[in-house]
Design a protein around this motif. Sequence first.
Motif, mmCIF file in Angstrom:
data_model
loop_
_atom_site.group_PDB
_atom_site.id
_atom_site.type_symbol
_atom_site.label_atom_id
_atom_site.label_comp_id
_atom_site.label_asym_id
_atom_site.label_seq_id
_atom_site.Cartn_x
_atom_site.Cartn_y
_atom_site.Cartn_z
ATOM 1 N N GLU A 146 0.830 -1.214 0.000
ATOM 2 C CA GLU A 146 0.000 0.000 0.000
ATOM 3 C C GLU A 146 0.855 1.251 0.000
ATOM 4 O O GLU A 146 0.536 2.243 -0.675
ATOM 5 N N TRP A 147 1.955 1.212 0.721
ATOM 6 C CA TRP A 147 2.857 2.370 0.834
ATOM 7 C C TRP A 147 3.521 2.691 -0.503
ATOM 8 O O TRP A 147 3.845 3.841 -0.779
ATOM 9 N N ASN A 148 3.705 1.660 -1.332
ATOM 10 C CA ASN A 148 4.377 1.833 -2.612
ATOM 11 C C ASN A 148 3.423 1.812 -3.801
ATOM 12 O O ASN A 148 3.867 1.628 -4.939
ATOM 13 N N SER A 149 2.136 1.999 -3.564
ATOM 14 C CA SER A 149 1.164 1.974 -4.654
ATOM 15 C C SER A 149 0.431 3.309 -4.728
ATOM 16 O O SER A 149 0.405 4.075 -3.764
ATOM 17 N N ALA A 150 -0.130 3.590 -5.889
ATOM 18 C CA ALA A 150 -0.880 4.835 -6.080
ATOM 19 C C ALA A 150 -1.848 4.649 -7.240
ATOM 20 O O ALA A 150 -1.565 3.931 -8.200
ATOM 21 N N SER A 151 -3.002 5.294 -7.132
ATOM 22 C CA SER A 151 -3.989 5.284 -8.205
ATOM 23 C C SER A 151 -4.135 6.693 -8.767
ATOM 24 O O SER A 151 -3.686 7.669 -8.156
ATOM 25 N N TRP A 152 -4.785 6.798 -9.922
ATOM 26 C CA TRP A 152 -4.968 8.107 -10.537
ATOM 27 C C TRP A 152 -5.759 9.057 -9.636
ATOM 28 O O TRP A 152 -5.349 10.213 -9.448
ATOM 29 N N PRO A 153 -6.878 8.631 -9.063
ATOM 30 C CA PRO A 153 -7.602 9.562 -8.167
ATOM 31 C C PRO A 153 -6.770 9.997 -6.969
ATOM 32 O O PRO A 153 -6.835 11.162 -6.541
ATOM 33 N N GLN A 154 -5.994 9.065 -6.414
ATOM 34 C CA GLN A 154 -5.169 9.409 -5.256
ATOM 35 C C GLN A 154 -4.114 10.453 -5.589
ATOM 36 O O GLN A 154 -3.767 11.300 -4.762
ATOM 37 N N MET A 155 -3.595 10.430 -6.804
ATOM 38 C CA MET A 155 -2.525 11.347 -7.183
ATOM 39 C C MET A 155 -3.046 12.640 -7.793
ATOM 40 O O MET A 155 -2.358 13.674 -7.746
ATOM 41 N N ALA A 156 -4.240 12.603 -8.383
ATOM 42 C CA ALA A 156 -4.715 13.773 -9.124
ATOM 43 C C ALA A 156 -5.850 14.522 -8.449
ATOM 44 O O ALA A 156 -6.085 15.688 -8.764
ATOM 45 N N LEU A 157 -6.566 13.868 -7.518
ATOM 46 C CA LEU A 157 -7.723 14.520 -6.908
ATOM 47 C C LEU A 157 -7.458 14.991 -5.478
ATOM 48 O O LEU A 157 -7.693 16.156 -5.148
ATOM 49 N N LEU A 158 -6.964 14.087 -4.649
ATOM 50 C CA LEU A 158 -6.756 14.462 -3.249
ATOM 51 C C LEU A 158 -5.739 15.593 -3.090
ATOM 52 O O LEU A 158 -5.980 16.544 -2.336
ATOM 53 N N PRO A 159 -4.585 15.569 -3.790
ATOM 54 C CA PRO A 159 -3.644 16.679 -3.634
ATOM 55 C C PRO A 159 -4.194 18.027 -4.108
ATOM 56 O O PRO A 159 -3.732 19.078 -3.665
ATOM 57 N N ALA A 160 -5.205 17.982 -4.987
ATOM 58 C CA ALA A 160 -5.806 19.241 -5.432
ATOM 59 C C ALA A 160 -6.516 19.950 -4.290
ATOM 60 O O ALA A 160 -6.744 21.169 -4.354
ATOM 61 N N ALA A 161 -6.860 19.208 -3.232
ATOM 62 C CA ALA A 161 -7.517 19.828 -2.090
ATOM 63 C C ALA A 161 -6.619 20.867 -1.425
ATOM 64 O O ALA A 161 -7.103 21.880 -0.894
#
Length: 401
Positions: A257-272
């Motif tokens: 989990e620590w070494n994985s990422a999805s598109w929503p996790q990288m593109a949506l949450l940081p936009a907050a």
Amino acid sequence: MSEEARPAPPGAPAPRPLLRRQSTLRDRLENGVEELHRRLEPVLEAAGSAMDELSVLLDPGAIDEALSKHKPPELAPSPSAADAATTAERKQEDASLARVGGSLIDPRKIMLQDKLAFVFGVANVCLTAFWLGRWPQTYYMFWLIKDIVLFSLRFLIYKQQGMHYMMLEYCYAANLVAFVYLFLSPQSAVLRRFSFAIMSGPLMWSIVAMRNSLVFHSGDKITTLMMHASPALSAWCMRWYPRPEWTAGMSPEQLAEWNSASWPQMALLPAALNLAWVTVYYLVVFVLVNKRIQKRGYQNMFTAMVTRPSARKSTLAKLVLSAPPPVQPLFYLCIHTFASWLSLLPTKLWFDSFWAHTAIIILVMLVAAWNGASFYFRVFAKQLMKEQSERQAAAGEKKAA
């Protein structure tokens, strides 16, 4: 009785040396206790002189401005030209130059300061490369040291220039968020993805968008480049060379989990983070202290990028100025937010591929080097043209004689 021997009227303040610089702190203490004022005077004078020298060292743009406006006594403008230039802005600029003109137009000081800044700039690049190769797991500590030193110096300089509100920009907040993750919660998978996206998205692409330049002798340009490049390099280090203690005790599932990422996790949450910053920034800069900024002529990123005369020709400024004046700041922030979100979209590619991440880092750093080379050779070209013009003028004078 002569003027020199005439006593001062009772209660009149003691005469001040005409050429002595008055520091801001001394002005504030001028109405204080006389004995304390007398004791602090030498210290304040020394601090003021040191700050003037430091401002020139870290902002060579001030040197160019002073040299371009400085005129020898024999080339003083005619009375008619002087009358035409008596605007409030020109008077303010002249007063500012008069306070520090002596140090700005001394060629020996300029050369020494440029040499020192150039040496420090080259040393920083060499040390950064060495640190990345030798201790990539701890590069963020080196980045923290540079942030503390350079941001502190920048605040002191920007405060003098009325530009300190520019340090409320998104990139400064993003630097702080990255440090919160790296120092307080490096085991968090959520914060790891969040910080990586910010550092490899808006901060890294600001180097290209803002045309950051690797100009060794300019402290201001080096600070701006460091503010964007160091987080990008730290993201590369923390992703591919994490500290062993960060993953100690994790189960295989937690490590995956620590070494994985999805598109929503990288593109949506940081936009907050950008949305939160935009909200706070708008309320502070354009609502709470807007009158203070306008009254005192302070600058912020909106004035620097949109309303400043030299910036009005840019595509961004033309687009923002096409909107009604009351909504121009909000329109500018909307464009800023959308651009930041676009920069987040490819961050999953960098997170998943070592070679793609390494390649984009190299490419962006080469862009900064190219911008720096363009700056230097543009300066050299201007200097060469100036020398050729002086030679032609001298040759013409000889022929006329």
